[in-house]
Design a protein around this motif. Structure first.
Motif, PDB file in Angstrom:
ATOM      1  N   GLN A   1       0.830  -1.201   0.000  1.00 13.27           N
ATOM      2  CA  GLN A   1       0.000   0.000   0.000  1.00 13.27           C
ATOM      3  C   GLN A   1       0.869   1.258   0.000  1.00 13.27           C
ATOM      4  O   GLN A   1       0.590   2.243  -0.697  1.00 13.27           O
ATOM      5  CB  GLN A   1      -0.905  -0.003   1.245  1.00 13.27           C
ATOM      6  CG  GLN A   1      -1.880   1.162   1.308  1.00 13.27           C
ATOM      7  CD  GLN A   1      -2.909   1.110   0.194  1.00 13.27           C
ATOM      8  OE1 GLN A   1      -3.326   0.036  -0.219  1.00 13.27           O
ATOM      9  NE2 GLN A   1      -3.317   2.271  -0.284  1.00 13.27           N
ATOM     10  N   GLY A   2       1.987   1.210   0.751  1.00 13.88           N
ATOM     11  CA  GLY A   2       2.909   2.351   0.761  1.00 13.88           C
ATOM     12  C   GLY A   2       3.575   2.556  -0.583  1.00 13.88           C
ATOM     13  O   GLY A   2       3.787   3.709  -1.028  1.00 13.88           O
ATOM     14  N   LEU A   3       3.918   1.463  -1.255  1.00 14.28           N
ATOM     15  CA  LEU A   3       4.514   1.587  -2.578  1.00 14.28           C
ATOM     16  C   LEU A   3       3.527   2.166  -3.583  1.00 14.28           C
ATOM     17  O   LEU A   3       3.918   2.958  -4.464  1.00 14.28           O
ATOM     18  CB  LEU A   3       4.990   0.204  -3.058  1.00 14.28           C
ATOM     19  CG  LEU A   3       6.263  -0.354  -2.408  1.00 14.28           C
ATOM     20  CD1 LEU A   3       6.513  -1.782  -2.856  1.00 14.28           C
ATOM     21  CD2 LEU A   3       7.462   0.534  -2.757  1.00 14.28           C
ATOM     22  N   GLN A   4       2.248   1.833  -3.473  1.00 12.26           N
ATOM     23  CA  GLN A   4       1.245   2.395  -4.384  1.00 12.26           C
ATOM     24  C   GLN A   4       1.182   3.914  -4.215  1.00 12.26           C
ATOM     25  O   GLN A   4       1.103   4.656  -5.210  1.00 12.26           O
ATOM     26  CB  GLN A   4      -0.124   1.776  -4.095  1.00 12.26           C
ATOM     27  CG  GLN A   4      -0.256   0.325  -4.523  1.00 12.26           C
ATOM     28  CD  GLN A   4      -1.666  -0.189  -4.298  1.00 12.26           C
ATOM     29  OE1 GLN A   4      -2.634   0.540  -4.442  1.00 12.26           O
ATOM     30  NE2 GLN A   4      -1.767  -1.461  -3.932  1.00 12.26           N
ATOM     31  N   GLU A   5       1.229   4.359  -2.985  1.00 11.70           N
ATOM     32  CA  GLU A   5       1.187   5.815  -2.750  1.00 11.70           C
ATOM     33  C   GLU A   5       2.420   6.495  -3.322  1.00 11.70           C
ATOM     34  O   GLU A   5       2.329   7.589  -3.922  1.00 11.70           O
ATOM     35  CB  GLU A   5       1.067   6.071  -1.249  1.00 11.70           C
ATOM     36  CG  GLU A   5      -0.242   5.580  -0.647  1.00 11.70           C
ATOM     37  CD  GLU A   5      -0.276   5.733   0.863  1.00 11.70           C
ATOM     38  OE1 GLU A   5       0.753   6.184   1.429  1.00 11.70           O
ATOM     39  OE2 GLU A   5      -1.308   5.399   1.482  1.00 11.70           O
ATOM     40  N   SER A   6       3.603   5.881  -3.175  1.00 13.63           N
ATOM     41  CA  SER A   6       4.831   6.479  -3.712  1.00 13.63           C
ATOM     42  C   SER A   6       4.786   6.518  -5.230  1.00 13.63           C
ATOM     43  O   SER A   6       5.184   7.524  -5.856  1.00 13.63           O
ATOM     44  CB  SER A   6       6.046   5.678  -3.232  1.00 13.63           C
ATOM     45  OG  SER A   6       6.139   5.703  -1.823  1.00 13.63           O
ATOM     46  N   ILE A   7       4.321   5.424  -5.856  1.00 12.47           N
ATOM     47  CA  ILE A   7       4.234   5.395  -7.322  1.00 12.47           C
ATOM     48  C   ILE A   7       3.240   6.433  -7.815  1.00 12.47           C
ATOM     49  O   ILE A   7       3.477   7.131  -8.824  1.00 12.47           O
ATOM     50  CB  ILE A   7       3.846   3.977  -7.795  1.00 12.47           C
ATOM     51  CG1 ILE A   7       4.959   2.979  -7.453  1.00 12.47           C
ATOM     52  CG2 ILE A   7       3.565   3.959  -9.288  1.00 12.47           C
ATOM     53  CD1 ILE A   7       4.578   1.527  -7.703  1.00 12.47           C
ATOM     54  N   GLN A   8       2.128   6.577  -7.117  1.00  9.77           N
ATOM     55  CA  GLN A   8       1.124   7.567  -7.515  1.00  9.77           C
ATOM     56  C   GLN A   8       1.706   8.981  -7.452  1.00  9.77           C
ATOM     57  O   GLN A   8       1.463   9.813  -8.338  1.00  9.77           O
ATOM     58  CB  GLN A   8      -0.086   7.444  -6.593  1.00  9.77           C
ATOM     59  CG  GLN A   8      -1.245   8.369  -6.964  1.00  9.77           C
ATOM     60  CD  GLN A   8      -1.887   7.989  -8.294  1.00  9.77           C
ATOM     61  OE1 GLN A   8      -2.193   6.833  -8.511  1.00  9.77           O
ATOM     62  NE2 GLN A   8      -2.051   8.960  -9.177  1.00  9.77           N
TER      63      GLN A   8
ATOM     64  N   THR B   1      13.999   5.373  -9.112  1.00 15.82           N
ATOM     65  CA  THR B   1      13.432   6.532  -8.427  1.00 15.82           C
ATOM     66  C   THR B   1      12.922   6.158  -7.033  1.00 15.82           C
ATOM     67  O   THR B   1      13.131   6.897  -6.055  1.00 15.82           O
ATOM     68  CB  THR B   1      12.290   7.108  -9.266  1.00 15.82           C
ATOM     69  OG1 THR B   1      12.758   7.404 -10.594  1.00 15.82           O
ATOM     70  CG2 THR B   1      11.738   8.385  -8.631  1.00 15.82           C
ATOM     71  N   LEU B   2      12.229   5.011  -6.937  1.00 16.55           N
ATOM     72  CA  LEU B   2      11.694   4.583  -5.641  1.00 16.55           C
ATOM     73  C   LEU B   2      12.818   4.298  -4.636  1.00 16.55           C
ATOM     74  O   LEU B   2      12.720   4.662  -3.456  1.00 16.55           O
ATOM     75  CB  LEU B   2      10.826   3.331  -5.822  1.00 16.55           C
ATOM     76  CG  LEU B   2       9.461   3.534  -6.475  1.00 16.55           C
ATOM     77  CD1 LEU B   2       8.808   2.181  -6.762  1.00 16.55           C
ATOM     78  CD2 LEU B   2       8.547   4.363  -5.565  1.00 16.55           C
ATOM     79  N   GLU B   3      13.902   3.641  -5.070  1.00 13.90           N
ATOM     80  CA  GLU B   3      15.002   3.333  -4.163  1.00 13.90           C
ATOM     81  C   GLU B   3      15.724   4.593  -3.715  1.00 13.90           C
ATOM     82  O   GLU B   3      16.200   4.672  -2.575  1.00 13.90           O
ATOM     83  CB  GLU B   3      15.979   2.363  -4.849  1.00 13.90           C
ATOM     84  CG  GLU B   3      15.409   0.958  -5.018  1.00 13.90           C
ATOM     85  CD  GLU B   3      16.362   0.036  -5.737  1.00 13.90           C
ATOM     86  OE1 GLU B   3      17.365   0.533  -6.300  1.00 13.90           O
ATOM     87  OE2 GLU B   3      16.106  -1.195  -5.764  1.00 13.90           O
ATOM     88  N   GLU B   4      15.796   5.607  -4.605  1.00 16.91           N
ATOM     89  CA  GLU B   4      16.427   6.881  -4.207  1.00 16.91           C
ATOM     90  C   GLU B   4      15.576   7.596  -3.167  1.00 16.91           C
ATOM     91  O   GLU B   4      16.099   8.177  -2.216  1.00 16.91           O
ATOM     92  CB  GLU B   4      16.624   7.775  -5.433  1.00 16.91           C
ATOM     93  CG  GLU B   4      17.711   7.284  -6.384  1.00 16.91           C
ATOM     94  CD  GLU B   4      17.794   8.129  -7.640  1.00 16.91           C
ATOM     95  OE1 GLU B   4      16.926   9.040  -7.801  1.00 16.91           O
ATOM     96  OE2 GLU B   4      18.684   7.865  -8.481  1.00 16.91           O
ATOM     97  N   GLU B   5      14.247   7.548  -3.334  1.00 16.74           N
ATOM     98  CA  GLU B   5      13.383   8.231  -2.375  1.00 16.74           C
ATOM     99  C   GLU B   5      13.369   7.508  -1.022  1.00 16.74           C
ATOM    100  O   GLU B   5      13.385   8.149   0.029  1.00 16.74           O
ATOM    101  CB  GLU B   5      11.961   8.320  -2.924  1.00 16.74           C
ATOM    102  CG  GLU B   5      11.801   9.310  -4.066  1.00 16.74           C
ATOM    103  CD  GLU B   5      10.352   9.452  -4.486  1.00 16.74           C
ATOM    104  OE1 GLU B   5       9.507   8.720  -3.923  1.00 16.74           O
ATOM    105  OE2 GLU B   5      10.070  10.273  -5.374  1.00 16.74           O
ATOM    106  N   ASN B   6      13.335   6.165  -1.042  1.00 20.07           N
ATOM    107  CA  ASN B   6      13.258   5.411   0.209  1.00 20.07           C
ATOM    108  C   ASN B   6      14.631   5.130   0.821  1.00 20.07           C
ATOM    109  O   ASN B   6      14.711   4.659   1.960  1.00 20.07           O
ATOM    110  CB  ASN B   6      12.550   4.064  -0.031  1.00 20.07           C
ATOM    111  CG  ASN B   6      11.082   4.240  -0.359  1.00 20.07           C
ATOM    112  OD1 ASN B   6      10.265   4.450   0.526  1.00 20.07           O
ATOM    113  ND2 ASN B   6      10.752   4.159  -1.639  1.00 20.07           N
ATOM    114  N   GLU B   7      15.692   5.383   0.046  1.00 14.90           N
ATOM    115  CA  GLU B   7      17.055   5.167   0.508  1.00 14.90           C
ATOM    116  C   GLU B   7      17.267   3.725   0.990  1.00 14.90           C
ATOM    117  O   GLU B   7      17.913   3.471   1.991  1.00 14.90           O
ATOM    118  CB  GLU B   7      17.419   6.149   1.641  1.00 14.90           C
ATOM    119  CG  GLU B   7      17.382   7.605   1.201  1.00 14.90           C
ATOM    120  CD  GLU B   7      17.753   8.538   2.341  1.00 14.90           C
ATOM    121  OE1 GLU B   7      17.883   8.030   3.492  1.00 14.90           O
ATOM    122  OE2 GLU B   7      17.908   9.743   2.104  1.00 14.90           O
ATOM    123  N   THR B   8      16.690   2.773   0.275  1.00  9.07           N
ATOM    124  CA  THR B   8      16.839   1.355   0.591  1.00  9.07           C
ATOM    125  C   THR B   8      16.593   0.542  -0.673  1.00  9.07           C
ATOM    126  O   THR B   8      16.034   1.041  -1.664  1.00  9.07           O
ATOM    127  CB  THR B   8      15.864   0.913   1.687  1.00  9.07           C
ATOM    128  OG1 THR B   8      16.103  -0.453   2.009  1.00  9.07           O
ATOM    129  CG2 THR B   8      14.420   1.067   1.231  1.00  9.07           C
TER     130      THR B   8
END
Length: 818
Positions: free
Chosen positions: A748-755, A777-784
């Motif tokens: 659910q958290g990944l859906q919000e980040s992608i949106q 992009t997602l790994e840069e934002e979450n730093e993991t």
């Protein structure tokens, strides 16, 4: 029964060649040679109790006892018989059946002496064994007299050999004798029109199907195999009713040599060919065609299994069901096949089959599921009692005494697959599956049927004895099929349509699940089964039925089977950082139908590894140190059989309270984290496990200790498999839906980040994004580092809600805004 009309020897030979093989070795007219070279046209009747009104279908004529007077020459006895040789100067007057060396009076005398004098060895009883059996038949009102041929051979080898060589002649004599003795012992049964039928079994030689040859025709044979198909019941005419169309004179003609001879001339008006058959005044018996296939252990290397057709009559109809492993005792027959049904010409090659006299389904090393004394509406009822012996009560008393042993649970665990080291909890779960719960049928109240069978899944690392356990269970279960996941298809598990070789009509052949009805279906390599094949199991594992709609055949077949499956992880070794669903790639809807899911992991431990190594090395020693079972395999099979037939425990009030409390406690565990730790299916599994645990000690009441043990088994098995590898907490959603609560929150958290990323790009011209760029992009934002499967699951959920569309191959998909 009136004697048949006289005919010349040439005509008789022609009739024998063209008739049914049912007793065609006996001529239509009894002939009595008085002196060498002379023939008398008829013979006097035998002065014994009359035979049953209707002939036995398995013996053909069944009761005609023609005889001849031996000529003034030495009497040649049957091999292994003790007789006194005479010379031609001192002839002996002996009455024998035509074409045999069977003396009617000698056979009657010897068999009667056998009944009154034979005492079984190694028993404390001094009363004759078969007189006890007749008393047992009188008490139970069973009409089948099971004659152990091993006993007969010990008493008189000559009489045994005559029975095997001339069964159609000797068995009717035994029928007459046994009914005489029965009436002498119980005079009140004299007016009973029913007659006891002798059914020999346990021949000294059990032949293979491939070894049957023309020299065995019309002789007694014994073969083993698996029943794969049983036909509908067809009427078999025993006595025909004819009426003259001119003067209405009536005549009844009985079956003789498998044929009904139509009268040609009316005795009253002398008209020829005026008799008509009145079918609804005829007498019929039941007949069924059964197809028997070679058992897997008797098939030579590289060969396909052979089949033999069996004909069952009267009480043996519907006794052998598809899936049964049986030992058949019967008479090998041959019948000519017509080239054209409208012509009398026949082929040179005859078709063979076996007329069944006795079915033996009880293997001492397999537990049984049928009982002739059970209620007729019970699943365990059968019309043929193959265990009708006087010693059965003594065996039951020994089993009841064994059930009162305070260490019965430990003894049962040590006796199940004793060559497999430890795995006590797994063995206890498999024992619960063998004993089974109590099936409940509330269809009259509109609540349906609740299964009592327990399904078990063994999942884990290689070389943890999963397949060995499956093989042991397959060998002790009376019904069931052992199959591999990759070698099974959907129709192979359910049913397939084929053409009947006789009628050329479309018929259903049972698959593995249907053949395992009221048994255990063992499926190895469960993870390698195709998805389309696995989908078949959904209905069978819960509703206990298999629905078929093929080639105009629409039906629902019973599949009341317990499933024992084993599966290996997709990465060859179980990954504790992944869930069960991810390890074995099984659908959550299928996993949730298993009552127990055991994780059999190969963990490194020096002490346990040393003990295991010593155990395995000892098996390869000159004198293997195999752990001796406290209960031998035959006793264990009898113990399980008795529990399944006679023990049906009822849940007590204390057990009901403990079940409710245990279920609520399991649910309460996940309330704080808003996860589901138990479902109603787990509650039903607890009930079945408690009932099976009570059955192990022959208890008719489920007590609190049974519920406590069921909860412990559930905890060490299914709840271990439902443990979230990330949080270490129990989450049944992992089995019922395939995702844990933690995984759902992460997605659910990944859906919000992608949106959010897509919204930021919506102002620009490019509304298309590659999967690799999205991951970066997602790994840069979450730093993991993220799991690509979680990202794909989030994208799939967004595609289902029409937010995005996915284009291209799965390896590098393109995400487009809608």
């Amino acid at each position: 029964m009136p004697p048949a009309a006289s005919s010349s020897p040439a005509v008789r030979g022609s009739d024998a060649a063209n008739s049914s093989p049912l007793n065609f070795s006996t001529p239509a007219t009894p002939i009595t040679p008085t002196t060498p070279g002379s023939m008398a046209p008829e013979t006097p009747r035998l002065a014994v109790t009359p035979a049953p009104a209707l002939p036995r279908g398995d013996l053909g004529s069944g009761g005609h006892l023609p005889r001849r007077r031996a000529p003034a020459s030495p009497y040649v006895a049957h091999p292994n018989t003790t007789t006194t040789k005479t010379t031609t100067s001192d002839p002996v007057d002996i009455d024998c059946l035509w074409g045999t060396t069977v003396s009617v009076q000698q056979c009657l005398t010897k068999f009667k002496e056998f009944l009154y004098t034979f005492i079984e060895e190694n028993t404390a009883s001094t009363e004759p064994f078969y007189l006890q059996m007749l008393t047992h038949l009188h008490q139970t009102d069973v009409l089948n007299f099971n004659l152990d041929c091993e006993h007969l051979f010990k008493f008189d080898a000559g009489l045994y050999n005559q029975l095997v060589r001339y069964p159609t002649d000797v068995i009717p004599i035994m029928d007459l004798c046994i009914n005489q003795v029965f009436v002498d012992l119980h005079p009140e049964r004299k007016q009973d029109p029913r007659r006891i039928q002798v059914r020999p079994f346990n021949l000294r030689t059990t032949m293979k199907m491939r070894d049957l040859n023309p020299t065995d025709i019309d002789q007694g044979v014994s073969i083993k195999g698996i029943v794969i198909r049983a036909s509908d019941i067809v009427p078999d005419m025993k006595q025909a009713f004819f009426q003259c169309s001119v003067c209405a004179n009536r005549m009844e003609v009985a079956l003789d040599r498998g044929k009904i001879e139509e009268p040609t001339t009316c005795n009253t008006c002398s008209s020829k060919h005026t008799y008509q058959l009145i079918h609804n005044r005829c007498l019929f018996g039941d007949k069924q065609i059964v197809k028997l296939q070679e058992s897997p252990e008797s098939i030579p290397e590289g060969e396909t299994p052979h089949t033999v057709m069996l004909c069952c009559y009267d009480d043996l109809v519907d006794v052998a069901k598809p899936g049964d492993r049986v030992t058949v005792t019967g008479i090998y027959r041959a019948v000519p096949v017509r080239v054209n049904p409208r012509q009398r010409n026949v082929r040179a090659v005859y078709r063979t089959y076996i007329d069944v006299i006795h079915f033996k389904k009880t293997d001492k090393k397999r537990y049984g599921v049928e009982d002739a004394q059970a209620p007729k509406d019970s699943d365990f009822f059968t019309t043929f009692d193959e265990n009708a012996t006087a010693s059965s009560a003594e065996k039951d008393n020994k089993l009841i005494a064994l059930s009162k042993d305070p260490e019965i649970y430990d003894k049962l665990i040590r006796s199940l697959a004793p060559s497999i080291w430890e795995l006590d909890d797994v063995k206890l779960g498999i024992l619960c599956q063998l004993f089974g719960g109590v099936s409940k049928n509330f269809s009259q109240a509109g609540k349906g049927r609740f299964r009592g069978e327990i399904n078990v899944l063994l999942c884990g690392d290689p070389s943890t004895a999963k397949s060995q356990l499956l093989q042991y269970v397959h060998k002790i279960a009376p019904r069931g099929v052992y199959t591999s996941g990759k070698g099974s298809s959907a129709v192979g598990l359910t049913a397939y349509v084929t053409k009947d070789p006789e009628t050329r009509e479309l018929v259903l052949e049972s698959g593995a699940l249907v053949l395992s009805d009221r048994g255990i279906c063992c499926i190895d390599e469960f993870d390698k089964m195709d998805d389309s094949t696995r989908s078949i199991l959904h209905e069978a594992m819960e509703q206990q039925t298999v629905s078929v709609a093929k080639a105009g055949i629409i039906c629902t077949l019973n599949a009341r089977t317990a499933i024992l499956a084993s599966a290996n992880p997709t990465e060859s070794r179980y990954n504790p950082k992944m869930s069960v669903v991810e390890n074995i790639k099984l659908g959550p809807t299928l996993l949730s139908r298993f009552d127990l899911i055991y994780l059999m992991l190969d963990r490194a431990n020096e002490q346990s590894d040393r003990r295991l190594a010593k155990h395995i090395v000892s098996l390869y020693h000159d004198q293997p140190e195999i752990q001796t079972a406290d209960i031998d395999k035959e006793t264990l099979a009898s113990y399980i059989s008795y529990a399944r037939r006679h023990v049906h425990p009822v849940i007590s009030e204390e057990a009901v309270s403990d079940l409710v409390t245990g279920y609520v406690d399991m649910r309460r565990t996940g309330n704080a984290r808003k996860t589901i730790t138990a479902t109603p299916r787990q509650l039903e599994s607890l009930i079945r496990l408690s009932e099976a645990h009570a059955k192990m000690r022959f208890s008719q009441v489920v007590e609190r200790l049974d519920v406590a043990e069921a909860k412990r088994l559930m905890k060490v098995a299914t709840q271990q498999a439902a443990t979230d590898p990330v949080t270490g907490q129990i989450d049944m959603d992992m089995i019922t839906t395939g995702l844990t609560a933690t995984a759902r929150g992460r997605i659910q958290g990944l859906q919000e980040s992608i949106q959010k990323i897509l919204d930021d790009r919506s102002g620009s011209r490019s509304t298309v994004l590659k999967f690799s760029a999205l991951m970066q992009t997602l790994e840069e934002e979450n730093e993991t580092t993220l799991n690509p499967n979680d990202v794909r699951e989030a994208l799939r959920a967004m595609e289902d809600t029409n937010i995005i569309s996915l284009i291209g191959p799965k390896s590098n998909q393109t995400i487009r805004m809608r």
